[in-house]
Each structure stands twice: as C-alpha cells, then as structure tokens.
Write a protein that holds these residues in place. Structure first.
Motif, PDB file in Angstrom:
ATOM      1  N   GLN A 220       0.807  -1.226   0.000  1.00 14.12           N
ATOM      2  CA  GLN A 220       0.000   0.000   0.000  1.00 14.12           C
ATOM      3  C   GLN A 220       0.835   1.269   0.000  1.00 14.12           C
ATOM      4  N   VAL A 221       2.082   1.162  -0.436  1.00 13.16           N
ATOM      5  CA  VAL A 221       2.957   2.342  -0.539  1.00 13.16           C
ATOM      6  C   VAL A 221       3.256   2.584  -2.014  1.00 13.16           C
ATOM      7  N   PRO A 222       2.932   3.770  -2.554  1.00 17.78           N
ATOM      8  CA  PRO A 222       3.205   4.037  -3.974  1.00 17.78           C
ATOM      9  C   PRO A 222       4.703   4.140  -4.246  1.00 17.78           C
ATOM     10  N   LEU A 223       5.185   3.387  -5.219  1.00 21.50           N
ATOM     11  CA  LEU A 223       6.594   3.444  -5.598  1.00 21.50           C
ATOM     12  C   LEU A 223       6.769   4.491  -6.698  1.00 21.50           C
ATOM     13  N   LYS A 224       7.278   5.647  -6.317  1.00 17.86           N
ATOM     14  CA  LYS A 224       7.549   6.722  -7.268  1.00 17.86           C
ATOM     15  C   LYS A 224       8.982   7.197  -7.054  1.00 17.86           C
ATOM     16  N   PRO A 225       9.955   6.341  -7.373  1.00 17.91           N
ATOM     17  CA  PRO A 225      11.343   6.700  -7.093  1.00 17.91           C
ATOM     18  C   PRO A 225      11.817   7.849  -7.973  1.00 17.91           C
ATOM     19  N   SER A 226      12.620   8.716  -7.396  1.00 14.32           N
ATOM     20  CA  SER A 226      13.289   9.733  -8.205  1.00 14.32           C
ATOM     21  C   SER A 226      14.403   9.055  -8.998  1.00 14.32           C
ATOM     22  N   TYR A 227      14.983   9.780  -9.941  1.00 16.05           N
ATOM     23  CA  TYR A 227      16.008   9.210 -10.814  1.00 16.05           C
ATOM     24  C   TYR A 227      17.057  10.286 -11.070  1.00 16.05           C
ATOM     25  N   VAL A 228      18.310   9.956 -10.817  1.00 12.51           N
ATOM     26  CA  VAL A 228      19.412  10.904 -10.999  1.00 12.51           C
ATOM     27  C   VAL A 228      20.350  10.336 -12.051  1.00 12.51           C
ATOM     28  N   SER A 229      20.772  11.164 -13.010  1.00 14.48           N
ATOM     29  CA  SER A 229      21.655  10.680 -14.069  1.00 14.48           C
ATOM     30  C   SER A 229      22.718  11.711 -14.435  1.00 14.48           C
ATOM     31  N   LEU A 230      23.837  11.202 -14.920  1.00 16.22           N
ATOM     32  CA  LEU A 230      24.938  12.010 -15.448  1.00 16.22           C
ATOM     33  C   LEU A 230      25.213  11.528 -16.860  1.00 16.22           C
ATOM     34  N   GLN A 231      25.275  12.479 -17.822  1.00 11.12           N
ATOM     35  CA  GLN A 231      25.446  12.103 -19.220  1.00 11.12           C
ATOM     36  C   GLN A 231      26.494  12.978 -19.900  1.00 11.12           C
ATOM     37  N   VAL A 232      27.122  12.410 -20.906  1.00 10.33           N
ATOM     38  CA  VAL A 232      28.031  13.157 -21.771  1.00 10.33           C
ATOM     39  C   VAL A 232      27.557  12.961 -23.208  1.00 10.33           C
ATOM     40  N   GLY A 233      27.688  14.000 -24.027  1.00  9.01           N
ATOM     41  CA  GLY A 233      27.192  13.884 -25.393  1.00  9.01           C
ATOM     42  C   GLY A 233      27.775  14.930 -26.315  1.00  9.01           C
ATOM     43  N   VAL A 234      27.226  14.971 -27.502  1.00 11.91           N
ATOM     44  CA  VAL A 234      27.612  15.969 -28.495  1.00 11.91           C
ATOM     45  C   VAL A 234      26.356  16.647 -29.022  1.00 11.91           C
ATOM     46  N   MET A 235      26.497  17.929 -29.367  1.00 12.31           N
ATOM     47  CA  MET A 235      25.389  18.705 -29.910  1.00 12.31           C
ATOM     48  C   MET A 235      25.875  19.444 -31.151  1.00 12.31           C
ATOM     49  N   ARG A 236      25.060  19.439 -32.198  1.00 13.91           N
ATOM     50  CA  ARG A 236      25.421  20.125 -33.437  1.00 13.91           C
ATOM     51  C   ARG A 236      24.399  21.206 -33.757  1.00 13.91           C
ATOM     52  N   LYS A 237      24.898  22.388 -34.067  1.00 18.08           N
ATOM     53  CA  LYS A 237      24.032  23.467 -34.519  1.00 18.08           C
ATOM     54  C   LYS A 237      23.776  23.300 -36.013  1.00 18.08           C
ATOM     55  N   HIS A 238      22.551  23.613 -36.411  1.00 17.45           N
ATOM     56  CA  HIS A 238      22.212  23.573 -37.831  1.00 17.45           C
ATOM     57  C   HIS A 238      21.617  24.917 -38.218  1.00 17.45           C
ATOM     58  N   HIS A 239      22.358  25.686 -39.006  1.00 12.64           N
ATOM     59  CA  HIS A 239      21.896  27.003 -39.423  1.00 12.64           C
ATOM     60  C   HIS A 239      21.132  26.900 -40.741  1.00 12.64           C
ATOM     61  N   PRO A 240      20.019  27.599 -40.870  1.00  9.44           N
ATOM     62  CA  PRO A 240      19.323  27.652 -42.157  1.00  9.44           C
ATOM     63  C   PRO A 240      20.236  28.209 -43.253  1.00  9.44           C
ATOM     64  N   LYS A 241      19.913  27.893 -44.513  1.00  8.25           N
ATOM     65  CA  LYS A 241      20.754  28.270 -45.646  1.00  8.25           C
ATOM     66  C   LYS A 241      20.979  29.767 -45.713  1.00  8.25           C
ATOM     67  N   LYS A 242      19.950  30.567 -45.466  1.00  8.98           N
ATOM     68  CA  LYS A 242      20.074  32.021 -45.538  1.00  8.98           C
ATOM     69  C   LYS A 242      21.061  32.547 -44.518  1.00  8.98           C
ATOM     70  N   LEU A 243      21.047  31.917 -43.323  1.00 11.86           N
ATOM     71  CA  LEU A 243      21.949  32.365 -42.283  1.00 11.86           C
ATOM     72  C   LEU A 243      23.378  32.023 -42.628  1.00 11.86           C
ATOM     73  N   LYS A 244      23.581  30.825 -43.248  1.00 15.47           N
ATOM     74  CA  LYS A 244      24.924  30.416 -43.665  1.00 15.47           C
ATOM     75  C   LYS A 244      25.480  31.383 -44.705  1.00 15.47           C
ATOM     76  N   GLU A 245      24.642  31.739 -45.687  1.00 11.80           N
ATOM     77  CA  GLU A 245      25.104  32.640 -46.747  1.00 11.80           C
ATOM     78  C   GLU A 245      25.429  34.019 -46.187  1.00 11.80           C
ATOM     79  N   LYS A 246      24.628  34.455 -45.204  1.00 12.54           N
ATOM     80  CA  LYS A 246      24.849  35.763 -44.603  1.00 12.54           C
ATOM     81  C   LYS A 246      26.140  35.818 -43.834  1.00 12.54           C
ATOM     82  N   SER A 247      26.442  34.676 -43.117  1.00  8.44           N
ATOM     83  CA  SER A 247      27.652  34.623 -42.304  1.00  8.44           C
ATOM     84  C   SER A 247      28.882  34.310 -43.166  1.00  8.44           C
TER      85      SER A 247
END
Length: 247
Positions: A220-247
C-alpha cells in the motif's frame, strides 16, 4: 495602411526564421534511483530504505532557438530502474498474545527491474552571453518496454519460541505500463568548433501520476522513485541556408 502593416509583419517573421537556429544532440550516461544503504534495518519503529544499481541511460533531442536565450524542442530517451525498496515495522502484537517481552518484526521488500522509453518536450534556457550553462525542464511520458518485480514478506518473533518465515511472490503483472517522468537539470556546453559542442548533463527526474506498480503488491505504498543521471554527449548546430550565406 493595412497592407503596410501586413508587409511589416511578414518581413518580421522572415527575419525571425532567418535567425533561427536548430540544435541536434545525443547523450549517454549512467543513472539510478538514489539509495540509502544495504539490507533491511529493523532498529526503529518504522523504517524505509532503498538500494539501487547504476545502469546505462541515453537520449536524442532536437531544439529550436526561439529567442536569444530560449529554446524549445523535444527529447526521446531511455531509462532503466533496478532497485530494492524495503520497509519494516516493529509492533507489540505478540506481547499482547503471549505476555512478557517479545520482539516482533514485519518486513516487505519489493525488487523491481524495469526499462522505459520516454518522450518529453524541452524548455531550455541558456545563461550568459556565451551560454555555456543551460537550464532545462522536461515533463514527459514513458512506456515500459520490459520489466520484472517480486514482493517478499518477512516475519520474525520470539515468545518462548522463535518463528521466522518469508514468502516471495512474482508480482510482475502489477507493473504499470505507463509512467509520467518530470525531469529538470543543467547542461554545460564546451565549444569544439563553430557547429559542434561537447555537453555534460546532470538530470533529476521525479515521477508523478502513476506509481511504478499497483500499490496492492507494494504494501500500500506508492513506488515513485526519483532518478538521478549524469550524461556526456555531443550537440550540433544547424543554421538555415540564408543564415549560412549571410555569415
């Protein structure tokens, strides 16, 4: 006059679109519900402890720049839970039945292993001019892809004689197929190039709504455990074509 206002609005929207910036990322790491120590502890009138294991987690996400510091998007991610939840109580029931001083202990242990695929919208805020630090909030929904659970009941007492027994039940059918994780945390972005970032992410996830399992099989006890995580990753920016040409 109306035509001029309409043209101004269209030009403004075009300008916002041209300055927009898409962001794609992937991260992997480890996570678990926080634990509080091993084994059952019957030293108090009512005690609850939880032990858990670190397991892999991963995610992939997309974000779109709305303003200079605000991003909106979504994330698909994987979480796995492997924990024991233990509760014990001490009563004087057998004092009343047999007389004298007795020690009575009743305990329940729930052993849960379950995996979820989750989907959540992202609200991301970049801090400072260079936005090295980002804060995010993700209210999501998760679907269980596999899971097992057992529930064990313990009882020991002494009153001139000693009795000790335990019963273990397979309670996998009590697992709920859907959970509602709400995640928030912080990510650090390290620039690798004009378009690529290395990311480090710290996340805390709390479960709302449904518990992991039917409370009938969790004492009769609700199990709602919290969750803690550590992650490493990569992120890539994607600029629209007009922005690329401008820059």
């Amino acid at each position: 006059m109306k035509r001029s206002a309409l043209m101004l609005l269209i030009c403004s929207l075009i300008g916002i679109t041209a300055k927009a910036q898409n962001r794609f990322g992937i991260d992997v790491g480890i996570g678990c519900p926080p634990g509080y120590g091993p084994g059952l502890n019957f030293s108090s009138d009512s005690h609850e402890i939880q032990t858990s294991k670190l397991l892999p987690c991963a995610g992939i996400y997309y974000e779109r720049k709305i303003t200079q510091h605000l991003y909106l998007g979504g994330k698909l991610f994987f979480q796995r839970y492997n924990f024991n939840n233990n509760r014990s109580t001490i009563s004087n029931l057998f004092d009343l039945m047999f007389g004298g001083t007795t020690d009575t202990t009743n305990g329940v242990q729930v052993n849960c292993k379950s995996s979820y695929i989750c989907l959540a919208p992202i609200l991301d805020i970049g801090l400072g001019k260079k936005q090295v630090i980002h804060l995010f909030f993700m209210p999501g929904i998760g679907r269980m892809i596999d899971g097992t659970m057992t529930t064990t009941y313990y009882r020991t007492y002494s009153a001139g004689k000693f009795v000790d027994y335990s019963y273990t039940y397979n309670t996998t059918s009590a697992l709920h197929p859907v959970i509602f994780p709400v995640s928030y945390g912080m990510a650090e972005h390290i620039t690798l190039s004009k378009l690529w970032h290395l990311t480090f992410t710290e996340t805390i996830c709390n479960m709302v709504g449904n518990p992991i399992a039917d409370e009938k099989w969790t004492d009769q006890v609700p199990l709602k455990p919290s969750y803690v995580s550590l992650q490493v990753g990569v992120m890539r920016k994607h600029h629209p074509k007009k922005l690329k040409e401008k820059s």
